[in-house]
Design a protein around this motif. Sequence first.
Motif, mmCIF file in Angstrom:
data_model
loop_
_atom_site.group_PDB
_atom_site.id
_atom_site.type_symbol
_atom_site.label_atom_id
_atom_site.label_comp_id
_atom_site.label_asym_id
_atom_site.label_seq_id
_atom_site.Cartn_x
_atom_site.Cartn_y
_atom_site.Cartn_z
ATOM 1 N N ALA A 19 111.596 105.010 -54.361
ATOM 2 C CA ALA A 19 112.429 106.203 -54.625
ATOM 3 C C ALA A 19 113.784 105.709 -54.207
ATOM 4 O O ALA A 19 113.931 105.073 -53.256
ATOM 5 C CB ALA A 19 111.896 107.330 -53.979
ATOM 6 N N PHE A 20 114.695 106.326 -54.862
ATOM 7 C CA PHE A 20 116.309 106.178 -54.592
ATOM 8 C C PHE A 20 116.916 107.038 -53.842
ATOM 9 O O PHE A 20 116.533 108.297 -54.091
ATOM 10 C CB PHE A 20 117.110 105.896 -55.795
ATOM 11 C CG PHE A 20 116.649 104.863 -56.667
ATOM 12 C CD1 PHE A 20 116.699 103.428 -56.161
ATOM 13 C CD2 PHE A 20 116.126 104.827 -57.724
ATOM 14 C CE1 PHE A 20 116.388 102.399 -56.934
ATOM 15 C CE2 PHE A 20 115.529 103.866 -58.668
ATOM 16 C CZ PHE A 20 115.891 102.590 -58.094
ATOM 17 N N ASP A 22 119.941 108.340 -54.056
ATOM 18 C CA ASP A 22 120.605 109.100 -55.068
ATOM 19 C C ASP A 22 120.385 108.431 -56.443
ATOM 20 O O ASP A 22 120.837 107.138 -56.683
ATOM 21 C CB ASP A 22 122.142 108.996 -54.733
ATOM 22 C CG ASP A 22 122.809 109.665 -55.439
ATOM 23 O OD1 ASP A 22 122.715 110.112 -56.850
ATOM 24 O OD2 ASP A 22 124.386 110.151 -55.284
ATOM 25 N N GLU A 23 119.903 109.021 -57.280
ATOM 26 C CA GLU A 23 119.469 108.462 -58.618
ATOM 27 C C GLU A 23 120.611 107.884 -59.592
ATOM 28 O O GLU A 23 120.781 107.181 -60.231
ATOM 29 C CB GLU A 23 118.703 109.739 -59.569
ATOM 30 C CG GLU A 23 117.147 109.929 -58.837
ATOM 31 C CD GLU A 23 116.196 108.617 -59.332
ATOM 32 O OE1 GLU A 23 116.622 107.970 -60.285
ATOM 33 O OE2 GLU A 23 115.446 108.502 -58.307
ATOM 34 N N ASP A 24 121.850 108.868 -59.266
ATOM 35 C CA ASP A 24 123.001 108.531 -60.171
ATOM 36 C C ASP A 24 123.766 107.253 -59.784
ATOM 37 O O ASP A 24 124.459 106.500 -60.505
ATOM 38 C CB ASP A 24 123.686 109.749 -59.949
ATOM 39 C CG ASP A 24 123.168 110.613 -60.938
ATOM 40 O OD1 ASP A 24 122.594 110.503 -62.080
ATOM 41 O OD2 ASP A 24 123.524 112.090 -60.644
ATOM 42 N N PRO A 26 122.800 105.127 -56.425
ATOM 43 C CA PRO A 26 121.651 104.702 -55.163
ATOM 44 C C PRO A 26 122.413 103.536 -54.416
ATOM 45 O O PRO A 26 123.074 102.738 -54.651
ATOM 46 C CB PRO A 26 120.773 104.066 -55.885
ATOM 47 C CG PRO A 26 120.832 103.730 -57.191
ATOM 48 C CD PRO A 26 122.027 104.372 -57.762
ATOM 49 N N VAL A 29 116.942 101.892 -51.407
ATOM 50 C CA VAL A 29 115.720 102.281 -52.118
ATOM 51 C C VAL A 29 114.502 102.314 -51.105
ATOM 52 O O VAL A 29 114.791 101.404 -50.126
ATOM 53 C CB VAL A 29 115.301 101.121 -53.300
ATOM 54 C CG1 VAL A 29 115.130 99.673 -52.632
ATOM 55 C CG2 VAL A 29 114.087 101.342 -54.014
ATOM 56 N N LYS A 47 120.796 98.587 -50.801
ATOM 57 C CA LYS A 47 120.552 98.298 -52.197
ATOM 58 C C LYS A 47 121.014 96.731 -52.328
ATOM 59 O O LYS A 47 120.749 95.955 -53.192
ATOM 60 C CB LYS A 47 121.761 98.909 -53.083
ATOM 61 C CG LYS A 47 121.661 98.599 -54.620
ATOM 62 C CD LYS A 47 122.714 99.730 -55.416
ATOM 63 C CE LYS A 47 124.178 99.226 -55.064
ATOM 64 N NZ LYS A 47 125.144 99.932 -56.044
#
Length: 57
Positions: A19-20, A22-24, A26, A29, A47
């Motif tokens: 899962a990240f 922030d999806e937009d 990141p 992780v 990241k």
Amino acid sequence: MNDREPRSAELPDFTLCWAFDDEDSPTEVTVFDPEREPTTHWITIEKEYVRDLGSIA
């Protein structure tokens, strides 16, 4: 000659999810085992340090 199995045959098999933060955009992780309590068993990595295993194998 060595009759032992390769050491990799002794290693456990894991199914992991990720899962990240922030999806937009990141910055981290988080890797976890979906079969375990994900709130207590996880690894979070910045990241910049994440690598695709296919690129290093």
